[in-house]
Write a protein that holds these residues in place. Sequence first.
Motif, PDB file in Angstrom:
ATOM      1  N   GLN A  47     -21.298 -61.911  -7.802  1.00 43.97           N
ATOM      2  CA  GLN A  47     -22.553 -62.534  -7.370  1.00 43.97           C
ATOM      3  C   GLN A  47     -23.131 -61.801  -6.162  1.00 43.97           C
ATOM      4  OE1 GLN A  47     -21.289 -66.891  -7.488  1.00 43.97           O
ATOM      5  NE2 GLN A  47     -23.473 -66.984  -7.937  1.00 43.97           N
ATOM      6  N   ARG A  53     -25.871 -63.007 -11.561  1.00 37.03           N
ATOM      7  CA  ARG A  53     -26.977 -63.559 -10.771  1.00 37.03           C
ATOM      8  C   ARG A  53     -26.650 -64.949 -10.266  1.00 37.03           C
ATOM      9  NH1 ARG A  53     -32.320 -64.933 -13.568  1.00 37.03           N
ATOM     10  NH2 ARG A  53     -31.114 -63.988 -15.186  1.00 37.03           N
ATOM     11  N   ARG A  54     -26.130 -65.801 -11.143  1.00 37.18           N
ATOM     12  CA  ARG A  54     -25.807 -67.165 -10.721  1.00 37.18           C
ATOM     13  C   ARG A  54     -24.842 -67.800 -11.714  1.00 37.18           C
ATOM     14  NH1 ARG A  54     -30.806 -71.061 -12.408  1.00 37.18           N
ATOM     15  NH2 ARG A  54     -31.156 -70.091 -14.390  1.00 37.18           N
ATOM     16  N   ALA A  56     -24.341 -71.597 -13.094  1.00 34.97           N
ATOM     17  CA  ALA A  56     -25.007 -72.897 -13.046  1.00 34.97           C
ATOM     18  C   ALA A  56     -24.923 -73.587 -14.394  1.00 34.97           C
ATOM     19  CB  ALA A  56     -26.477 -72.709 -12.660  1.00 34.97           C
TER      20      ALA A  56
END
Length: 159
Positions: A47, A53-54, A56
């Motif tokens: 990250q 990127r993420r 989630a």
Amino acid sequence: MPIDEIDRKIIQATQAGLPLVSEPYQAVAEQLGLSAQTVMLHLAEMQQTGVVRRIAAVPNHYKLGYRFNGMTVWDVEDGYVDDLGQKVAMLPFVSHCYQRPRHLPEWPYNLFAMVHGKTEQDAGKQVAIIAELLGAQARNHEVLYSTKILKKTGLRIGG
């Protein structure tokens, strides 16, 4: 950024999503013969370097009863778009918000904010709140409602 063999294995093990268990990193670690700490450290480093990127949850808004999912697009004066965009992004009902370049004369919009409502009236109230927050700096806007669900996928690498 280059990735090492452990990174590659973690990506391959998680590219379809994390396991839906109480300790997903432990489950990935066991699958790969690593410690949960190693998995978490590698993911954090990926990250930081931008490889990942993420991480989630991606809810299916339709299954949650949100049938009116609209990307609001706004023509905001350039001198105000950064500050106002941050304020719009902080609204609890905005799931994502970002600035994009205009494509004049066809596309005058530079601020985008996604809203989700169970009814058209719910979504309309959210749009009205954004309009009030943007005030006179928003010269025009539209709401582009989703008509179908597109499958979202992230990074895919082979084995």
